[in-house]
Design a protein around this motif. Sequence first.
Motif, PDB file in Angstrom:
ATOM      1  N   LEU A  85     -11.940  80.460  52.279  1.00 41.55           N
ATOM      2  CA  LEU A  85     -12.894  79.432  52.670  1.00 41.55           C
ATOM      3  C   LEU A  85     -13.556  78.712  51.503  1.00 41.55           C
ATOM      4  CD1 LEU A  85     -14.590  81.254  55.672  1.00 41.55           C
ATOM      5  CD2 LEU A  85     -12.632  79.706  55.680  1.00 41.55           C
ATOM      6  N   VAL A  86     -13.635  79.382  50.358  1.00 41.74           N
ATOM      7  CA  VAL A  86     -14.260  78.740  49.196  1.00 41.74           C
ATOM      8  C   VAL A  86     -13.195  78.158  48.272  1.00 41.74           C
ATOM      9  CG1 VAL A  86     -15.738  79.063  47.189  1.00 41.74           C
ATOM     10  CG2 VAL A  86     -16.275  80.237  49.329  1.00 41.74           C
ATOM     11  N   TRP A  87     -12.256  79.000  47.851  1.00 43.75           N
ATOM     12  CA  TRP A  87     -11.232  78.516  46.918  1.00 43.75           C
ATOM     13  C   TRP A  87     -10.335  77.462  47.564  1.00 43.75           C
ATOM     14  CZ3 TRP A  87     -10.210  78.664  41.858  1.00 43.75           C
ATOM     15  CH2 TRP A  87      -8.946  78.243  41.440  1.00 43.75           C
ATOM     16  N   GLU A  88      -9.741  77.807  48.698  1.00 42.15           N
ATOM     17  CA  GLU A  88      -8.789  76.880  49.318  1.00 42.15           C
ATOM     18  C   GLU A  88      -9.475  75.685  49.976  1.00 42.15           C
ATOM     19  OE1 GLU A  88      -4.741  79.294  50.178  1.00 42.15           O
ATOM     20  OE2 GLU A  88      -5.972  78.785  51.901  1.00 42.15           O
ATOM     21  N   ALA A  89     -10.520  75.939  50.738  1.00 41.97           N
ATOM     22  CA  ALA A  89     -11.153  74.856  51.484  1.00 41.97           C
ATOM     23  C   ALA A  89     -12.046  73.982  50.615  1.00 41.97           C
ATOM     24  CB  ALA A  89     -11.967  75.426  52.643  1.00 41.97           C
ATOM     25  N   LEU A  90     -12.831  74.611  49.725  1.00 40.43           N
ATOM     26  CA  LEU A  90     -13.789  73.842  48.922  1.00 40.43           C
ATOM     27  C   LEU A  90     -13.158  73.359  47.618  1.00 40.43           C
ATOM     28  CD1 LEU A  90     -16.608  72.747  48.522  1.00 40.43           C
ATOM     29  CD2 LEU A  90     -17.288  74.958  47.568  1.00 40.43           C
ATOM     30  N   PHE A  91     -12.776  74.296  46.753  1.00 30.59           N
ATOM     31  CA  PHE A  91     -12.193  73.898  45.468  1.00 30.59           C
ATOM     32  C   PHE A  91     -10.861  73.177  45.659  1.00 30.59           C
ATOM     33  CE2 PHE A  91     -15.156  77.144  44.025  1.00 30.59           C
ATOM     34  CZ  PHE A  91     -15.670  76.562  42.877  1.00 30.59           C
ATOM     35  N   GLY A  92     -10.111  73.585  46.673  1.00 34.80           N
ATOM     36  CA  GLY A  92      -8.834  72.938  46.922  1.00 34.80           C
ATOM     37  C   GLY A  92      -8.969  71.478  47.278  1.00 34.80           C
ATOM     38  N   SER A  93     -10.113  71.102  47.854  1.00 27.81           N
ATOM     39  CA  SER A  93     -10.332  69.702  48.216  1.00 27.81           C
ATOM     40  C   SER A  93     -10.986  68.903  47.095  1.00 27.81           C
ATOM     41  CB  SER A  93     -11.212  69.625  49.473  1.00 27.81           C
ATOM     42  OG  SER A  93     -12.493  70.177  49.217  1.00 27.81           O
TER      43      SER A  93
ATOM     44  N   ALA B 261      -6.578  73.328  41.546  1.00 29.19           N
ATOM     45  CA  ALA B 261      -6.718  74.479  42.432  1.00 29.19           C
ATOM     46  C   ALA B 261      -5.736  74.419  43.594  1.00 29.19           C
ATOM     47  CB  ALA B 261      -8.148  74.558  42.969  1.00 29.19           C
ATOM     48  N   ARG B 262      -5.271  73.221  43.910  1.00 24.96           N
ATOM     49  CA  ARG B 262      -4.356  73.072  45.047  1.00 24.96           C
ATOM     50  C   ARG B 262      -3.020  73.753  44.787  1.00 24.96           C
ATOM     51  NH1 ARG B 262      -5.760  66.658  45.174  1.00 24.96           N
ATOM     52  NH2 ARG B 262      -7.808  66.823  46.168  1.00 24.96           N
ATOM     53  N   THR B 263      -2.650  73.851  43.513  1.00 25.83           N
ATOM     54  CA  THR B 263      -1.375  74.492  43.194  1.00 25.83           C
ATOM     55  C   THR B 263      -1.414  75.980  43.504  1.00 25.83           C
ATOM     56  OG1 THR B 263      -1.076  72.885  41.417  1.00 25.83           O
ATOM     57  CG2 THR B 263       0.350  74.805  41.379  1.00 25.83           C
ATOM     58  N   LEU B 264      -2.594  76.582  43.460  1.00 29.41           N
ATOM     59  CA  LEU B 264      -2.752  78.010  43.729  1.00 29.41           C
ATOM     60  C   LEU B 264      -3.305  78.229  45.129  1.00 29.41           C
ATOM     61  CD1 LEU B 264      -4.229  79.125  40.294  1.00 29.41           C
ATOM     62  CD2 LEU B 264      -1.843  79.191  41.052  1.00 29.41           C
ATOM     63  N   SER B 265      -2.782  77.487  46.090  1.00 31.90           N
ATOM     64  CA  SER B 265      -3.273  77.547  47.457  1.00 31.90           C
ATOM     65  C   SER B 265      -2.130  77.860  48.415  1.00 31.90           C
ATOM     66  CB  SER B 265      -3.920  76.203  47.835  1.00 31.90           C
ATOM     67  OG  SER B 265      -4.158  76.127  49.222  1.00 31.90           O
TER      68      SER B 265
ATOM     69  N   VAL C 247      -5.784  80.297  60.439  1.00 29.42           N
ATOM     70  CA  VAL C 247      -4.736  81.165  59.899  1.00 29.42           C
ATOM     71  C   VAL C 247      -5.253  82.066  58.773  1.00 29.42           C
ATOM     72  CG1 VAL C 247      -2.432  81.271  58.888  1.00 29.42           C
ATOM     73  CG2 VAL C 247      -2.956  79.519  60.578  1.00 29.42           C
ATOM     74  N   PRO C 248      -5.955  81.532  57.764  1.00 32.22           N
ATOM     75  CA  PRO C 248      -6.426  82.430  56.701  1.00 32.22           C
ATOM     76  C   PRO C 248      -7.432  83.474  57.181  1.00 32.22           C
ATOM     77  CG  PRO C 248      -7.285  80.206  56.385  1.00 32.22           C
ATOM     78  CD  PRO C 248      -6.228  80.119  57.431  1.00 32.22           C
ATOM     79  N   ILE C 249      -8.304  83.120  58.121  1.00 33.96           N
ATOM     80  CA  ILE C 249      -9.278  84.100  58.614  1.00 33.96           C
ATOM     81  C   ILE C 249      -8.570  85.208  59.379  1.00 33.96           C
ATOM     82  CG2 ILE C 249     -11.177  84.458  60.240  1.00 33.96           C
ATOM     83  CD1 ILE C 249     -12.328  81.811  59.371  1.00 33.96           C
ATOM     84  N   ILE C 250      -7.602  84.843  60.210  1.00 34.99           N
ATOM     85  CA  ILE C 250      -6.828  85.867  60.921  1.00 34.99           C
ATOM     86  C   ILE C 250      -6.046  86.711  59.922  1.00 34.99           C
ATOM     87  CG2 ILE C 250      -4.891  86.226  62.503  1.00 34.99           C
ATOM     88  CD1 ILE C 250      -5.909  83.854  64.105  1.00 34.99           C
ATOM     89  N   GLY C 251      -5.532  86.072  58.873  1.00 34.54           N
ATOM     90  CA  GLY C 251      -4.836  86.811  57.824  1.00 34.54           C
ATOM     91  C   GLY C 251      -5.740  87.814  57.137  1.00 34.54           C
ATOM     92  N   VAL C 252      -6.983  87.423  56.901  1.00 29.39           N
ATOM     93  CA  VAL C 252      -7.951  88.340  56.296  1.00 29.39           C
ATOM     94  C   VAL C 252      -8.189  89.544  57.202  1.00 29.39           C
ATOM     95  CG1 VAL C 252     -10.371  88.626  55.645  1.00 29.39           C
ATOM     96  CG2 VAL C 252      -9.126  86.596  54.909  1.00 29.39           C
ATOM     97  N   ILE C 253      -8.403  89.274  58.483  1.00 28.13           N
ATOM     98  CA  ILE C 253      -8.697  90.359  59.428  1.00 28.13           C
ATOM     99  C   ILE C 253      -7.515  91.317  59.546  1.00 28.13           C
ATOM    100  CG2 ILE C 253      -9.217  90.898  61.836  1.00 28.13           C
ATOM    101  CD1 ILE C 253     -10.647  88.161  61.984  1.00 28.13           C
TER     102      ILE C 253
END
Length: 239
Positions: free
Chosen positions: A167-175, A180-184, A61-67
Motif C-alpha cells: 500500500l505504501v511502496w506500490e501504491a504511493l511511491f509507485g505512483s 519505484a515502478r520497476t520494483l513493483s 490482490v496485494p492485501i489478499i496476498g498478504v493475508i
Amino acid sequence: MYDPTVARLTYRALLGRRRALILGALPLLLIVLSVAVRALTGADDQTASDVLGGFAIATMVPIIGVIAGTGAIGPEIDDGSVVYLLSKPLKRPAIIFTKLIVAIAVTMVFSAVPTLIAGLILNGNGQQIAVAYTVAALVSSIAYSALFLLLGTVSRHAVVFGLVYALVWEALFGSLVPGARTLSVQQWSLAVAHKVAGGDFVTSYVGLPTATVLLVVVTVLATWYAGQKLRALKLTGEE
C-alpha cells in the motif's frame, strides 16, 4: 515436494471462519462496486479498466496476498506450533513449497475469480479487459504469495511489512517515483495483462521481458530463501 498433510493443515488455518471472512470482504466489495458502477455508467471500457486496475489489482490482490502468504506460516512460527512440523521427517523446503502452493491457490481464488466476475459485470469483457486483469491477478498472486510467505518466515511483523510494501511502496511511491515502478509486482503483472489486452486500456511502466524475468526471479528466490530460513529454525521454537 508437496505434502498433503501440510497442505490440509495450511488450508484449515487460512480458511477458518474468521480469516475466510476477511479474505472474502474485498472481493465482495469489488463485485458490489462493479454492479453499482455498471448501473450508473453503463458498459464503458475505460471505466472498467479504472475499477479493475485501481481497486482489484492495486488494492485487493496485494492485501489478499498478504493475508494468505503470511498466514500460511507466520502464525505457526509465532505461537511455536511450527515445531510440530519441524519434528516430522519432512524436508524444510518441501514444507515451504507446499505452503506456497496453498497460499497461491487461496490468493488466486479470492482475487482472480472476483476480478473476472467484476470485469464481466462492468463491460462484458470488451477489449479483453476482464480477461487481461484476471491474468494480472493470477500472475501477481504467485509473486505476492512467495514474497509474503518469505516475510512470514523471517519476521514476526510480516503483515505490517507486507501492507507497507503493497500500500505504501506500490501504491504511493509507485505512483510518484518512476524508478519505484520497476520494483513493483503490480507493474510486472500489468505488463503481462497489457500483452493479453493488446490495447491502450491496460498499461504498464515495465516492459514484458523485464517483467517476466523479475516475476520468475523474485518468486524463485523468495521461495528458496524461505526454505533456508525455515531450515535454520530451532526445534525449541524460540524463533
